[in-house]
Write an enzyme that holds these catalytic residues in place. Structure first.
Site, PDB file in Angstrom:
ATOM      1  N   CYS A  86       7.738   0.475   1.453  1.00  0.00           N
ATOM      2  CA  CYS A  86       7.496  -0.872   0.923  1.00  0.00           C
ATOM      3  C   CYS A  86       6.026  -1.031   0.550  1.00  0.00           C
ATOM      4  O   CYS A  86       5.159  -1.062   1.428  1.00  0.00           O
ATOM      5  CB  CYS A  86       7.921  -1.878   1.991  1.00  0.00           C
ATOM      6  SG  CYS A  86       7.284  -3.542   1.777  1.00  0.00           S
ATOM      7  N   CYS A  89       4.127  -3.918   2.124  1.00  0.00           N
ATOM      8  CA  CYS A  89       3.894  -3.623   3.546  1.00  0.00           C
ATOM      9  C   CYS A  89       2.661  -2.740   3.704  1.00  0.00           C
ATOM     10  O   CYS A  89       1.826  -2.962   4.588  1.00  0.00           O
ATOM     11  CB  CYS A  89       5.097  -2.905   4.158  1.00  0.00           C
ATOM     12  SG  CYS A  89       6.650  -3.806   4.088  1.00  0.00           S
TER      13      CYS A  89
END
Length: 189
Positions: A86, A89
């Protein structure tokens, strides 16, 4: 024979025009879409009003020790569900790492919980090393029960929780945690 040569020339010219048109369309449309897809959209911030009790859930540390979220009662919590694949993230985790240095660990806990069930602990440690994450512990939610308990539908998902384990905010997506308004909010808790 002359007619066949003329047809071949027309077909060849048509193929060249078609290929050139395809090239232009690809460069104008698809390359632009490809580049824009790397932009990280801003987070959706949901204020939970009135604050709701955090669902109780478990996760594991890097020694596979089971941890219950109740163990953190008495501290302000930032609970972040994330994954190695991600991009938002990856951008947030170093900010959380720095926040530990700013706020300390006495009154606040930052709990980054990886939902990478197929990623080994060794790979998570390498990931932390690659991204210079030195202050965060490695936590995992291998069965995704914690992730489901807080009704997450994507990563990153972050919850801001008070000392009594009441959730105040749910953030879906990337948020600049270094923003002064966010820092003031955390200080107020």
């Amino acid at each position: 024979m002359a007619k066949e040569s003329q047809n071949f020339t027309i077909i060849s010219l048509f193929a060249i025009i078609l290929a050139f048109t395809g090239y232009i369309v690809y460069n104008k449309l698809f390359k632009k879409i490809e580049l824009e897809s790397y932009d990280i959209p801003k987070a959706e911030i949901g204020r939970i009003s009135p604050p709701e009790p955090l669902p109780l859930f478990n996760f594991t540390d890097e020694n596979n020790k089971l941890i219950n979220i109740e163990q953190y009662k008495g501290k302000v919590l930032i609970i972040n569900f994330w994954a190695t694949w991600c991009q938002p993230c990856v951008k947030e985790l170093p900010q959380f790492d720095q926040m530990i240095e700013i706020f300390g660990e006495e009154n606040m806990a930052i709990i980054p919980i990886s939902i990478d069930s197929a990623v080994s602990l060794t790979r998570l440690k390498e990931f932390y090393q690659e991204h210079n994450i030195n202050n965060l512990a490695i936590y995992r939610d291998l069965d995704l029960k914690a992730y489901a308990a807080v009704m997450s539908y994507g990563v990153p998902t972050t919850l801001i929780v008070d000392r009594d384990l009441n959730a105040h905010l749910k953030v879906s997506g990337y948020l600049n945690w270094e923003d002064p308004q966010i820092m003031n909010l955390l200080n107020s808790l």
